[in-house]
Write a protein that holds these residues in place. Structure first.
Motif, short mmCIF file in Angstrom:
data_model
loop_
_atom_site.label_atom_id
_atom_site.label_comp_id
_atom_site.label_asym_id
_atom_site.label_seq_id
_atom_site.Cartn_x
_atom_site.Cartn_y
_atom_site.Cartn_z
N GLY A 158 2.13 -3.35 15.40
CA GLY A 158 1.36 -2.52 14.48
C GLY A 158 0.89 -3.32 13.29
O GLY A 158 1.42 -4.40 13.00
N PHE A 159 -0.08 -2.78 12.58
CA PHE A 159 -0.63 -3.51 11.44
C PHE A 159 -1.41 -2.56 10.54
O PHE A 159 -1.73 -1.43 10.91
N SER A 160 -1.72 -3.04 9.35
CA SER A 160 -2.64 -2.34 8.46
C SER A 160 -3.44 -3.37 7.69
O SER A 160 -3.00 -4.50 7.48
N VAL A 161 -4.64 -2.98 7.29
CA VAL A 161 -5.48 -3.83 6.45
C VAL A 161 -6.12 -2.95 5.39
O VAL A 161 -6.61 -1.86 5.69
N ALA A 162 -6.08 -3.41 4.15
CA ALA A 162 -6.51 -2.57 3.03
C ALA A 162 -7.67 -3.19 2.27
O ALA A 162 -7.78 -4.41 2.15
N ASP A 163 -8.51 -2.32 1.74
CA ASP A 163 -9.52 -2.70 0.76
C ASP A 163 -9.39 -1.72 -0.40
O ASP A 163 -9.95 -0.62 -0.37
N PHE A 164 -8.63 -2.13 -1.39
CA PHE A 164 -8.42 -1.29 -2.58
C PHE A 164 -9.32 -1.72 -3.74
O PHE A 164 -9.00 -1.47 -4.91
N LEU A 165 -10.41 -2.42 -3.41
CA LEU A 165 -11.42 -2.82 -4.40
C LEU A 165 -10.80 -3.73 -5.47
O LEU A 165 -10.00 -4.59 -5.15
N ASP A 166 -11.18 -3.53 -6.72
CA ASP A 166 -10.52 -4.25 -7.82
C ASP A 166 -9.43 -3.33 -8.33
O ASP A 166 -9.68 -2.42 -9.15
N ILE A 199 -5.48 -6.85 -8.62
CA ILE A 199 -5.71 -7.54 -7.36
C ILE A 199 -7.15 -7.27 -6.94
O ILE A 199 -7.58 -6.12 -6.88
N ASN A 200 -7.88 -8.34 -6.69
CA ASN A 200 -9.27 -8.20 -6.24
C ASN A 200 -9.32 -8.31 -4.72
O ASN A 200 -9.17 -9.40 -4.17
N TYR A 201 -9.52 -7.18 -4.06
CA TYR A 201 -9.54 -7.15 -2.60
C TYR A 201 -10.92 -7.55 -2.08
O TYR A 201 -11.94 -7.09 -2.61
N PRO A 202 -10.98 -8.37 -1.04
CA PRO A 202 -12.28 -8.69 -0.43
C PRO A 202 -12.75 -7.55 0.46
O PRO A 202 -11.94 -6.77 0.96
N GLU A 203 -14.05 -7.46 0.65
CA GLU A 203 -14.57 -6.46 1.58
C GLU A 203 -14.14 -6.82 3.00
O GLU A 203 -13.93 -7.99 3.34
N LEU A 204 -14.00 -5.82 3.84
CA LEU A 204 -13.39 -6.03 5.15
C LEU A 204 -14.24 -6.91 6.07
O LEU A 204 -13.70 -7.53 6.99
#
Length: 338
Positions: A158-166, A199-204
């Motif tokens: 299983g896995f997850s990937v997040a984009d929580f923006l800035d 945390i600055n998340y990159p776009e997926l």
């Protein structure tokens, strides 16, 4: 997002949680409107935990019908649910988990929704969808300041990937008071301080780069010490893209060959051929059997925890990928594309 003041009933119901993460975080949760795309075995575990956390509303978007296998895996379903819309069938038990949360169901296909639909939520949780739809939703989310997390379970992986923006967050840390010690003194006065961070998340589209796409993988290739399960995750996502389903036991021989071909293409794209000797030869044997319920419980708990962190802005969230090892059953965190 306008925060809503807790009522006396809510303050009493969420008393234990308020003691854990504070009234400010609980009020942010109370104002959150969550979209859950697909409520299968994994989705039901996510729904349970975020409903209990005390959000404002949950919209369930799922156009599927209940199968016999799904009825056995999904604790929100009742006997006799087979053949009925799954979104309707989970509603009674889901609402019983927390009567204070407004729950809506939408039985249209997620792919049929236009961009405006996804702009109305605080955070979107997606499961069991293809990558092109995920990237489309992420693009809308980034333009509308909506946070997004996607997760899946394939067999025992299983896995997850997040984009929580800035994402701005804070955490409480214990600090010893800086005072001069006296003779024989052992104890120091302790204070709790609020430490803030971002945390600055990159776009997926910069994180989930698959073969035969125009997106460059050079930024990810710079790190050679990437967890090998990241590439297994990509292979499974690409398998679903090509076949519109998960690897199935009834077509196991052919699916294994397809997965090995996809894995070879991904290794070539990322220039990590050395992983051929590091990964167990039978790694793909562990991804059959659809969603394994205990793994859904673990991964669903992690995803729900990340939703709570993202909404409440309390504690450090995963940045940005969580991988559940199907061999050791350990959780691994990876920062990809940042």
């Amino acid at each position: 997002m306008a925060e809503k003041q807790l009522s006396a009933v809510e303050a009493e119901l969420y008393d234990r949680q308020i003691r854990l993460w504070g009234i400010e975080s609980q009020e942010k949760l109370r104002a959150a409107n969550v979209l859950l795309i697909n409520i299968r075995a994994l989705g039901s575990e996510i729904a349970k935990n975020i409903l209990l956390s005390g959000i404002n509303s949950l919209t369930i978007l799922d156009d599927g019908t209940v199968t016999e296998e799904e009825q056995q895996k999904n604790f929100l379903l009742n006997k006799g649910s087979v053949g009925n819309p799954i979104a309707d069938e989970v509603l009674i038990k889901a609402q019983a988990l927390n009567p204070l949360v407004k729950i809506k169901v939408d039985k249209q296909p997620p792919s049929s929704k236009d961009s405006s639909y996804f702009k109305n939520f605080t955070i979107i949780v997606a499961t069991c969808i293809k990558t092109d739809l995920l990237l489309k939703i992420d693009k809308v989310c980034r333009s509308s300041n909506v946070k997004l997390i996607y997760g899946d379970v394939f067999g025992t992986f299983g896995f997850s990937v997040a984009d929580f923006l800035d994402h701005n967050y804070h955490e409480d840390q214990i600090k010893l008071a800086g005072k001069k010690r006296t003779h024989g003194e052992k104890d120091h006065e302790k204070t709790t301080i609020k430490v803030q961070g971002v945390i600055n998340y990159p776009e997926l589209k910069k994180v989930l780069i698959l073969p035969n796409t125009k997106q460059s993988a050079d930024s990810i290739k710079k790190s050679k010490r990437r967890n090998e399960l990241f590439y297994i995750m990509l292979a499974l996502m690409e398998f679903r893209n090509k076949n519109n389903r998960n690897p199935a036991i009834e077509s196991k021989e052919g699916d294994l060959k397809t997965l090995e071909t996809i894995k070879a293409d991904i290794f070539q794209l990322y220039e990590v051929d050395e992983l051929k000797t590091k990964l167990p030869a039978d790694i793909f044997e562990l991804v059959f059997g659809e969603e394994v319920v205990p793994v859904c419980s673990v991964v669903g708990g992690v995803i729900a925890q990340e939703v709570i962190k993202a909404v409440s802005e309390k504690e450090v969230p995963v940045n940005n990928i969580f991988l559940f090892d199907p061999i050791t059953f350990d959780g691994k965190e990876e920062a990809i594309g940042a």
